[in-house]
Design a protein around this motif. Sequence first.
Motif, PDB file in Angstrom:
ATOM      1  N   PHE A   1       0.812  -1.446   0.084  1.00  0.00           N
ATOM      2  CA  PHE A   1       0.174  -0.104  -0.265  1.00  0.00           C
ATOM      3  C   PHE A   1       0.620   0.983   0.180  1.00  0.00           C
ATOM      4  O   PHE A   1       1.532   1.529   0.786  1.00  0.00           O
ATOM      5  N   VAL A   2       0.794   2.075  -1.182  1.00  0.00           N
ATOM      6  CA  VAL A   2       1.700   3.102  -1.203  1.00  0.00           C
ATOM      7  C   VAL A   2       0.762   4.635  -0.993  1.00  0.00           C
ATOM      8  O   VAL A   2      -0.872   4.939  -1.577  1.00  0.00           O
ATOM      9  N   PRO A   3       0.995   5.992  -0.281  1.00  0.00           N
ATOM     10  CA  PRO A   3       0.403   6.449   0.216  1.00  0.00           C
ATOM     11  C   PRO A   3       0.240   7.334  -1.383  1.00  0.00           C
ATOM     12  O   PRO A   3       1.072   7.532  -1.650  1.00  0.00           O
ATOM     13  N   SER A   4      -1.044   7.226  -1.948  1.00  0.00           N
ATOM     14  CA  SER A   4      -1.544   8.693  -2.869  1.00  0.00           C
ATOM     15  C   SER A   4      -1.457  10.418  -2.373  1.00  0.00           C
ATOM     16  O   SER A   4      -1.883  10.454  -1.331  1.00  0.00           O
ATOM     17  N   ARG A   5      -1.514  11.367  -3.486  1.00  0.00           N
ATOM     18  CA  ARG A   5      -1.740  12.488  -3.795  1.00  0.00           C
ATOM     19  C   ARG A   5      -3.151  12.965  -3.621  1.00  0.00           C
ATOM     20  O   ARG A   5      -4.143  12.226  -3.962  1.00  0.00           O
ATOM     21  N   GLY A   6      -2.854  13.656  -2.333  1.00  0.00           N
ATOM     22  CA  GLY A   6      -4.689  13.599  -1.881  1.00  0.00           C
ATOM     23  C   GLY A   6      -5.107  13.261  -1.021  1.00  0.00           C
ATOM     24  O   GLY A   6      -6.243  13.221  -0.458  1.00  0.00           O
ATOM     25  N   GLY A   7      -3.926  12.139  -0.347  1.00  0.00           N
ATOM     26  CA  GLY A   7      -4.753  11.183   0.784  1.00  0.00           C
ATOM     27  C   GLY A   7      -4.542   9.799   0.144  1.00  0.00           C
ATOM     28  O   GLY A   7      -5.604   9.503  -1.221  1.00  0.00           O
ATOM     29  N   GLY A   8      -5.289   9.183   0.271  1.00  0.00           N
ATOM     30  CA  GLY A   8      -5.179   7.406   0.262  1.00  0.00           C
ATOM     31  C   GLY A   8      -4.710   6.678   0.310  1.00  0.00           C
ATOM     32  O   GLY A   8      -3.242   6.698   0.474  1.00  0.00           O
ATOM     33  N   TRP A   9      -4.613   5.199  -0.453  1.00  0.00           N
ATOM     34  CA  TRP A   9      -3.427   3.947  -0.363  1.00  0.00           C
ATOM     35  C   TRP A   9      -3.755   3.513  -1.532  1.00  0.00           C
ATOM     36  O   TRP A   9      -5.287   3.512  -2.287  1.00  0.00           O
ATOM     37  N   VAL A  10      -2.779   3.508  -2.341  1.00  0.00           N
ATOM     38  CA  VAL A  10      -3.087   2.841  -4.231  1.00  0.00           C
ATOM     39  C   VAL A  10      -2.092   1.082  -3.231  1.00  0.00           C
ATOM     40  O   VAL A  10      -1.270   0.946  -3.120  1.00  0.00           O
ATOM     41  N   GLU A  11      -2.790  -0.001  -3.420  1.00  0.00           N
ATOM     42  CA  GLU A  11      -2.876  -1.227  -3.741  1.00  0.00           C
ATOM     43  C   GLU A  11      -2.276  -2.422  -5.136  1.00  0.00           C
ATOM     44  O   GLU A  11      -2.598  -1.943  -6.113  1.00  0.00           O
ATOM     45  N   SER A  12      -0.701  -2.581  -4.498  1.00  0.00           N
ATOM     46  CA  SER A  12      -0.642  -3.521  -5.714  1.00  0.00           C
ATOM     47  C   SER A  12      -0.751  -4.853  -4.769  1.00  0.00           C
ATOM     48  O   SER A  12       0.422  -5.038  -3.460  1.00  0.00           O
ATOM     49  N   ARG A  13      -0.029  -5.612  -5.729  1.00  0.00           N
ATOM     50  CA  ARG A  13       0.406  -7.580  -5.538  1.00  0.00           C
ATOM     51  C   ARG A  13       1.498  -7.366  -5.676  1.00  0.00           C
ATOM     52  O   ARG A  13       2.077  -6.905  -6.701  1.00  0.00           O
ATOM     53  N   HIS A  14       2.996  -8.026  -5.084  1.00  0.00           N
ATOM     54  CA  HIS A  14       3.886  -8.702  -5.291  1.00  0.00           C
ATOM     55  C   HIS A  14       4.070 -10.605  -5.369  1.00  0.00           C
ATOM     56  O   HIS A  14       4.688 -10.360  -4.393  1.00  0.00           O
ATOM     57  N   THR A  15       4.064 -10.886  -6.559  1.00  0.00           N
ATOM     58  CA  THR A  15       3.858 -12.484  -6.198  1.00  0.00           C
ATOM     59  C   THR A  15       5.680 -13.076  -5.764  1.00  0.00           C
ATOM     60  O   THR A  15       6.163 -12.355  -6.542  1.00  0.00           O
ATOM     61  N   LEU A  16       6.267 -13.633  -4.338  1.00  0.00           N
ATOM     62  CA  LEU A  16       7.461 -13.575  -4.617  1.00  0.00           C
ATOM     63  C   LEU A  16       7.445 -15.690  -5.410  1.00  0.00           C
ATOM     64  O   LEU A  16       8.805 -15.968  -5.535  1.00  0.00           O
ATOM     65  N   LEU A  17       6.099 -15.717  -4.874  1.00  0.00           N
ATOM     66  CA  LEU A  17       6.798 -17.361  -5.263  1.00  0.00           C
ATOM     67  C   LEU A  17       5.323 -18.302  -6.296  1.00  0.00           C
ATOM     68  O   LEU A  17       4.416 -18.093  -5.507  1.00  0.00           O
ATOM     69  N   VAL A  18       5.689 -18.753  -7.365  1.00  0.00           N
ATOM     70  CA  VAL A  18       4.026 -19.477  -8.099  1.00  0.00           C
ATOM     71  C   VAL A  18       4.020 -20.422  -7.633  1.00  0.00           C
ATOM     72  O   VAL A  18       4.958 -21.153  -7.125  1.00  0.00           O
ATOM     73  N   ASP A  19       2.639 -20.779  -7.504  1.00  0.00           N
ATOM     74  CA  ASP A  19       2.199 -22.412  -7.226  1.00  0.00           C
ATOM     75  C   ASP A  19       3.124 -23.497  -8.296  1.00  0.00           C
ATOM     76  O   ASP A  19       3.571 -23.435  -9.102  1.00  0.00           O
ATOM     77  N   GLU A  20       2.749 -24.635  -8.003  1.00  0.00           N
ATOM     78  CA  GLU A  20       3.641 -25.837  -8.339  1.00  0.00           C
ATOM     79  C   GLU A  20       2.891 -25.295 -10.049  1.00  0.00           C
ATOM     80  O   GLU A  20       3.321 -26.250 -11.127  1.00  0.00           O
ATOM     81  N   GLU A  21       1.726 -26.089  -9.804  1.00  0.00           N
ATOM     82  CA  GLU A  21       1.183 -25.746 -11.199  1.00  0.00           C
ATOM     83  C   GLU A  21       0.801 -25.186 -12.246  1.00  0.00           C
ATOM     84  O   GLU A  21       0.189 -24.739 -13.258  1.00  0.00           O
ATOM     85  N   GLY A  22       1.459 -24.042 -12.504  1.00  0.00           N
ATOM     86  CA  GLY A  22       1.708 -22.583 -12.863  1.00  0.00           C
ATOM     87  C   GLY A  22       0.889 -21.337 -13.257  1.00  0.00           C
ATOM     88  O   GLY A  22       0.985 -20.650 -14.081  1.00  0.00           O
ATOM     89  N   GLY A  23      -0.174 -21.371 -12.085  1.00  0.00           N
ATOM     90  CA  GLY A  23      -0.624 -20.266 -11.488  1.00  0.00           C
ATOM     91  C   GLY A  23      -0.288 -19.069 -11.755  1.00  0.00           C
ATOM     92  O   GLY A  23       0.612 -19.224 -11.127  1.00  0.00           O
ATOM     93  N   ASP A  24      -0.344 -17.773 -10.919  1.00  0.00           N
ATOM     94  CA  ASP A  24      -0.565 -17.209 -10.396  1.00  0.00           C
ATOM     95  C   ASP A  24      -0.279 -17.149  -9.435  1.00  0.00           C
ATOM     96  O   ASP A  24       0.545 -16.276  -8.246  1.00  0.00           O
ATOM     97  N   GLY A  25      -1.017 -18.175  -8.720  1.00  0.00           N
ATOM     98  CA  GLY A  25      -1.060 -18.229  -7.067  1.00  0.00           C
ATOM     99  C   GLY A  25      -1.757 -18.478  -6.558  1.00  0.00           C
ATOM    100  O   GLY A  25      -2.645 -18.495  -6.804  1.00  0.00           O
ATOM    101  N   VAL A  26      -2.203 -18.392  -5.507  1.00  0.00           N
ATOM    102  CA  VAL A  26      -3.130 -19.287  -4.907  1.00  0.00           C
ATOM    103  C   VAL A  26      -2.952 -18.321  -3.024  1.00  0.00           C
ATOM    104  O   VAL A  26      -2.877 -17.123  -2.343  1.00  0.00           O
ATOM    105  N   VAL A  27      -4.371 -17.873  -2.864  1.00  0.00           N
ATOM    106  CA  VAL A  27      -5.154 -17.327  -1.506  1.00  0.00           C
ATOM    107  C   VAL A  27      -5.987 -18.298  -0.619  1.00  0.00           C
ATOM    108  O   VAL A  27      -5.759 -19.025  -0.871  1.00  0.00           O
ATOM    109  N   LEU A  28      -5.436 -17.508   0.768  1.00  0.00           N
ATOM    110  CA  LEU A  28      -6.249 -18.152   2.069  1.00  0.00           C
ATOM    111  C   LEU A  28      -7.560 -17.705   2.663  1.00  0.00           C
ATOM    112  O   LEU A  28      -6.885 -15.826   2.493  1.00  0.00           O
TER     113      LEU A  28
END
Length: 230
Positions: free
Chosen positions: A161-188
Amino acid sequence: ESELLEEEEARYGDFGFGGTYLDRNGNYPFPCHIMSSTMPRAVETSQWDRLPYPVEELSNLNPLDKGDFTGHELEDIALSHPEWYAQLEADPFRTRFPGGECYGDLINRLEPIIIDMEQQVGLVVVVSHVSVIQALIAYFRSTPVQKCTSIEVPLHTVVKFVPSRGGGWVESRHTLLVDEEGGDGVVLDASGRHDELSDTASTGRSSSEGEEAAQNGLNGTPDAVERSPV
């Protein structure tokens, strides 16, 4: 551009994985506050590389205390304690685990952590667990607190989460490890079940709103829960 790169190299030297990490004057290259739960797996994650930054271990960042049900899968609990499980399904935010916590209790103990994060002027890194990350994501997204239990948390991923101009936050995701099946990842989700990773729209919160929520919206009263985000 090349001159800027040469200037940075001269200032920080071999800055990188396994490198020096300190500038030639022995100073940190940038401010960074690392917070971790006291659970061994979280502490180990926070110390994965030889970074010069100290790690602050905080019990406030420990996962939701499931009390008598610690170590049990929800599917097993549903069979052994169907009445209690029905309450959990009806109100996952306020249903307290026997001898443990509910999400409302978790929110209350996260209040000083959120205030500390808001007061930092540099980077903040939090290494914690699904339940805690759900609550923190809800806060920075301005998601109503009672809905934090349904927030999906990706495995092996940094949620930034990075603060944006005028207040608020911009969200981004950075995957460190891809699941074995080759997808983008798994979530809980709150139950620990795996689901497909889905994109989430970024949202924001002004600093003034954050302070108000930290002071008024985390006291655990029903009115506060209904009125304000995490």
